[in-house]
Every structure is written in structure tokens, then in C-alpha cells.
Design a protein around this motif. Structure first.
Motif, mmCIF file in Angstrom:
data_model
loop_
_atom_site.group_PDB
_atom_site.id
_atom_site.type_symbol
_atom_site.label_atom_id
_atom_site.label_comp_id
_atom_site.label_asym_id
_atom_site.label_seq_id
_atom_site.Cartn_x
_atom_site.Cartn_y
_atom_site.Cartn_z
ATOM 1 N N VAL A 187 0.814 -1.221 0.000
ATOM 2 C CA VAL A 187 0.000 0.000 0.000
ATOM 3 C C VAL A 187 0.848 1.272 0.000
ATOM 4 C CG1 VAL A 187 -1.649 1.350 1.349
ATOM 5 C CG2 VAL A 187 -2.062 -1.075 0.958
ATOM 6 N N PRO A 188 1.887 1.397 0.839
ATOM 7 C CA PRO A 188 2.712 2.618 0.753
ATOM 8 C C PRO A 188 3.334 2.824 -0.623
ATOM 9 C CG PRO A 188 3.188 1.422 2.782
ATOM 10 C CD PRO A 188 2.327 0.533 1.952
ATOM 11 N N GLY A 189 3.761 1.744 -1.267
ATOM 12 C CA GLY A 189 4.342 1.852 -2.596
ATOM 13 C C GLY A 189 3.325 2.252 -3.642
ATOM 14 N N ILE A 190 2.115 1.694 -3.569
ATOM 15 C CA ILE A 190 1.061 2.058 -4.519
ATOM 16 C C ILE A 190 0.677 3.526 -4.338
ATOM 17 C CG2 ILE A 190 -1.298 1.591 -5.242
ATOM 18 C CD1 ILE A 190 0.621 -0.610 -6.005
ATOM 19 N N PRO A 259 -0.235 0.071 9.428
ATOM 20 C CA PRO A 259 0.256 0.822 10.590
ATOM 21 C C PRO A 259 0.994 2.080 10.166
ATOM 22 C CG PRO A 259 1.621 -1.118 10.199
ATOM 23 C CD PRO A 259 0.450 -1.225 9.259
ATOM 24 N N MET A 260 0.888 3.118 10.973
ATOM 25 C CA MET A 260 1.616 4.368 10.741
ATOM 26 C C MET A 260 2.414 4.670 12.002
ATOM 27 S SD MET A 260 -1.141 6.613 8.581
ATOM 28 C CE MET A 260 -1.993 5.876 7.164
ATOM 29 N N VAL A 261 3.559 4.028 12.098
ATOM 30 C CA VAL A 261 4.366 4.092 13.308
ATOM 31 C C VAL A 261 5.103 5.414 13.410
ATOM 32 C CG1 VAL A 261 6.179 2.927 14.625
ATOM 33 C CG2 VAL A 261 4.642 1.586 13.167
ATOM 34 N N GLY A 262 5.575 5.922 12.271
ATOM 35 C CA GLY A 262 6.402 7.117 12.268
ATOM 36 C C GLY A 262 5.601 8.404 12.261
ATOM 37 N N SER A 263 6.320 9.497 12.041
ATOM 38 C CA SER A 263 5.728 10.831 12.077
ATOM 39 C C SER A 263 5.004 11.146 10.772
ATOM 40 C CB SER A 263 6.827 11.864 12.337
ATOM 41 O OG SER A 263 6.344 13.169 12.157
ATOM 42 N N LEU A 312 9.604 -1.112 -6.039
ATOM 43 C CA LEU A 312 8.203 -1.254 -5.669
ATOM 44 C C LEU A 312 7.702 -2.673 -5.882
ATOM 45 C CD1 LEU A 312 5.471 -0.081 -4.829
ATOM 46 C CD2 LEU A 312 5.151 0.702 -7.182
ATOM 47 N N PHE A 313 8.056 -3.267 -7.023
ATOM 48 C CA PHE A 313 7.586 -4.611 -7.343
ATOM 49 C C PHE A 313 8.696 -5.655 -7.295
ATOM 50 C CE2 PHE A 313 4.634 -1.758 -9.656
ATOM 51 C CZ PHE A 313 3.455 -2.138 -9.038
ATOM 52 N N THR A 314 9.925 -5.265 -7.549
ATOM 53 C CA THR A 314 11.046 -6.209 -7.531
ATOM 54 C C THR A 314 12.155 -5.670 -6.641
ATOM 55 O OG1 THR A 314 11.967 -5.160 -9.504
ATOM 56 C CG2 THR A 314 10.570 -7.101 -9.850
ATOM 57 N N ARG A 340 7.942 3.553 3.306
ATOM 58 C CA ARG A 340 7.955 2.294 4.056
ATOM 59 C C ARG A 340 8.737 2.429 5.361
ATOM 60 N NH1 ARG A 340 8.905 -1.579 -1.285
ATOM 61 N NH2 ARG A 340 6.694 -1.754 -1.843
ATOM 62 N N MET A 341 9.819 3.196 5.334
ATOM 63 C CA MET A 341 10.623 3.380 6.545
ATOM 64 C C MET A 341 9.844 4.140 7.618
ATOM 65 S SD MET A 341 14.325 4.301 4.832
ATOM 66 C CE MET A 341 15.069 4.803 6.395
ATOM 67 N N VAL A 342 9.189 5.214 7.213
ATOM 68 C CA VAL A 342 8.479 6.049 8.187
ATOM 69 C C VAL A 342 7.187 5.385 8.647
ATOM 70 C CG1 VAL A 342 7.373 8.282 8.561
ATOM 71 C CG2 VAL A 342 9.499 8.155 7.264
#
Length: 378
Positions: A187-190, A259-263, A312-314, A340-342
Motif C-alpha cells: 500500500v505505501p508503494g502504490i 500501521p503508521m508508526v512514524g511521524s 516497488l515490485f522487484t 515504508r521506513m516512516v
């Protein structure tokens, strides 16, 4: 400043007057986010499984039951011979054929070496590799349980108690995606993909449209300065990009429970810089095209390359060294990594500083080239 505000006001009116553009901006991205997040998955499920049981004993039936109980396999049928099973795979009716040899139970009880024949449809090599891992894991667990059943319990001896074999077990801890939900990863990548495509296409086609209808020539001979015109034209699409991010984050949380763990503010800060990169690319493309079709084709050409080489895909680690080097010039790669990191890891500004600085430099260079290539005649 008033001149810029008038241009911005004019652009917003023009956007909302265009009935064909409104669905493209607000409706299609939401539908794509919902559909692609469910469809774009590399999880292998419902594998068409078949078997040839030449033993027909309780042990062979137990092995088949293990596959039947798995959520990854869909046991279709059994075949009386290899020839019939092979014909079924040729037609595409089955993807995996497991052949259990004769005397399977007897040889297992005698602790003899047993070879199981597994045939996998490997037209899709990546899927076949994953299926092979699933099959080996089930057979390994079956073998472990069978050996534990066959081992006699310890009995007292004259010297002491006979030792029994001891197994080494590993305890796995899944970080950042405890449920192993693939949508959490995708989802974050899309969302990055949609923000990029919409802002790039709209900004690129907007100025070209002015060329087509002749209004650009009229604006070029007005006292409006170059920077006023460019800021006024691109700022509305910067706002739309931020709005798309907001709507996408809401859908990701409410519909997909990502989840949205970061800021959240850190994501908006980076996105505000990233959208400047995309708007600069759109302006640069529009300066060298004469029609909206040309702008669309050129933008699509670069977007496809950037997306396929963004991770994103590979996985980028699986690419050749020269391709990995080229990804260092891919702004979409940085955005995918940071989202993805945040969102999933809770990374802070220090963690994303390398990607942030590269994107900032990219924004300055790209917009500098776009402004330089824009020709305005007074």
C-alpha cells in the motif's frame, strides 16, 4: 505576489471547470489504490495440487492431508498414472504433481531413504521457486513428525536411561509486519505510484494544453514574469498532490489497516519536496512538446522505467550491479523507501536524511532545468 495569487486562482477555476479532469484527479486514484493494493501481490495461494499415490497407506494419506490442510494448496484430484497427470498439467489443470512411490510406509518404518517425485509447472520461475519452498517445508515437517512417532520411548537400562534424539528449534520474531500481510508492504508503494503519476501527467499536460489552445502565446507577451507564471501554474498541482497523499493515507489506515508508526508530519515534509521534483519533470517535458499526447507518451516512458527500477515490485538487491547504480538517480526509489521506513519502521529524520538530501538536490536541479528551458518572450 498578487500576480501569482491571481494565476493560482485562475488555475484552480480552470481545473474545477474541467469536468473530465475531476474524476482523473480524485476518483481514479482512489479506485486504483483500492484495486492495485489487493491485486498487486506476490503471495502464492490456491496452488492447484495433485498427486499419484502408489502406496495407498495411512502414511501416504497422512502426507496428502498435510497438503490439503495447508492454506497455500488446493488439492484438486489424484491420478492413477503419471501419463494422465502429465496431460492434466499440459492443459493447465494442475500446477503441482506429487508422486508417492510404492512401499513408502514400509521404507519409512525401516528408516530407509525415500525419494518423492515433485513436478512443478515452472513457466513462472519465481512462483515455482516459492511453491518449491512450500512443498519442502510441508514434507520436512511431515518427516519430522513421522520420525518422532517411530522413535521408541526411552527405557531404563542397567547403566541408566537411554538418550533420545534432541531437536534444535528456532523462534522467529517478525518485525514491522507481524501479521505478514502483503498489503502492509504494497500500500505505501502504490500510494507513491499514484501521487507520482497524477502530479506528473497533470502538470505536464496543463502547460501543453495552453499551447494547443493558443493562450500560452498570449500570456508570454504580458508583463507577467517567468517565475510568477511557473509558480502560479504549478502550485495548484502541488496542493493536489498533497491532497492525494492525505486521502491515500486515510484509505491505507481505514481500509487496509496499514500501521503508521512514524511521524505523519515527516511524510508530508518529504512529500512536499518530492512533488517539486515531479512538477519540475512535468514542466521540463511540456517545454519540449507541442501536444498533450506527446507529453503523455514521454511522461509515461520515464514513469514506467522509474517504477520498475524503484523497488516497488522487484527487490533492488536482485538487479544487476549496473541497474542498482542507475536506481541512485531514481526519485521514486527514494520516496518508496521513505514511505515504508516512516510508516512501518517509525524512522526519524536522521534515518531518512540521505534520501532527503538527494531528493532536495534533485528538486533544485530539475526545476532549474525546467525554468531554464522555458522560453518567454516579452
Amino acid at each position: 505576489m498578487k500576480t501569482i495569487l491571481y494565476i493560482i486562482q485562475k488555475e484552480f477555476k480552470q481545473i474545477f471547470r474541467n469536468k473530465a479532469m475531476l474524476p482523473l484527479i480524485f476518483v481514479l486514484p482512489l479506485i486504483q489504490l483500492i484495486i492495485l493494493s489487493n491485486a498487486a501481490t506476490f503471495e502464492i495461494k490456491n496452488i492447484k495440487f495433485s498427486y499419484i499415490d502408489n502406496d495407498k497407506t495411512s502414511f501416504s494419506r497422512n502426507l496428502i492431508a498435510k497438503f490439503d490442510a495447508s492454506t497455500y494448496f488446493n488439492v484438486i484430484t489424484d491420478f492413477p498414472s503419471y501419463k494422465i497427470a502429465n496431460a492434466a498439467m499440459l492443459k493447465g489443470d494442475v500446477a503441482v504433481i506429487l508422486e508417492i512411490p510404492p512401499y513408502f510406509e514400509r521404507d519409512l518404518l525401516k528408516n530407509k531413504k525415500i525419494n518423492l517425485s515433485v513436478i512443478i509447472n515452472a513457466i513462472d520461475g519465481a512462483a515455482a521457486g516459492v511453491e518449491n519452498v512450500y512443498i519442502n517445508q510441508i514434507i520436512k515437517n511431515f518427516n519430522k513428525n513421522a520420525q518422532a512417532t517411530l522413535i521408541q520411548p526411552s527405557v531404563p537400562t542397567a547403566i541408566g536411561i537411554k538418550n533420545t534424539p534432541k531437536n534444535i528449534t528456532s523462534i522467529t520474531s517478525f518485525w514491522y509486519n507481524k501479521t505478514l500481510n502483503y498489503k502492509t508492504f504494497m500500500v505505501p508503494g502504490i500510494l507513491v505510484l499514484l501521487v507520482t503519476m497524477i502530479t506528473l501527467f497533470l502538470s505536464g499536460m496543463n502547460i501543453v494544453r495552453e499551447k494547443e489552445i493558443g493562450t500560452l502565446e498570449q500570456m508570454n507577451v504580458t508583463p507577467i514574469k517567468k517565475h510568477q507564471f511557473i509558480i502560479g501554474k504549478l502550485f495548484p498541482f502541488w496542493v493536489l498532490g498533497m491532497l492525494l497523499l492525505t486521502i491515500g493515507l486515510i484509505i491505507a489506515r481505514v481500509l487496509f489497516n496499514v500501521p503508521m508508526v512514524g511521524s505523519i508530519s515527516l511524510m508530508y515534509l518529504y512529500t512536499s519536496i518530492y512533488i517539486l521534483v515531479i512538477l519540475g519533470m512535468g514542466l521540463f517535458i511540456s517545454n519540449y512538446t507541442d501536444t498533450q499526447q506527446q507529453a503523455m507518451f514521454i511522461a509515461w516512458f520515464f514513469v514506467v522505467i522509474f517504477i520498475l527500477m524503484s523497488g516497488l515490485f522487484t527487490p533492488i538487491e536482485s538487479m544487476p550491479q549496473w541497474a542498482q547504480f542507475l536506481t541512485e538517480f531514481n526519485p521514486i526509489k527514494f520516496y518508496v523507501e521513505i514511505m515504508r521506513m516512516v510508516m512501518l519502521k517509525g524512522s526519524n529524520f536522521t534515518d531518512i536524511l540521505p534520501q532527503f538530501m538527494k531528493t532536495l538536490v534533485y528538486a533544485v536541479v530539475m526545476n532549474g532545468l525546467a525554468v531554464w528551458s522555458y522560453k518567454k518572450t516579452n
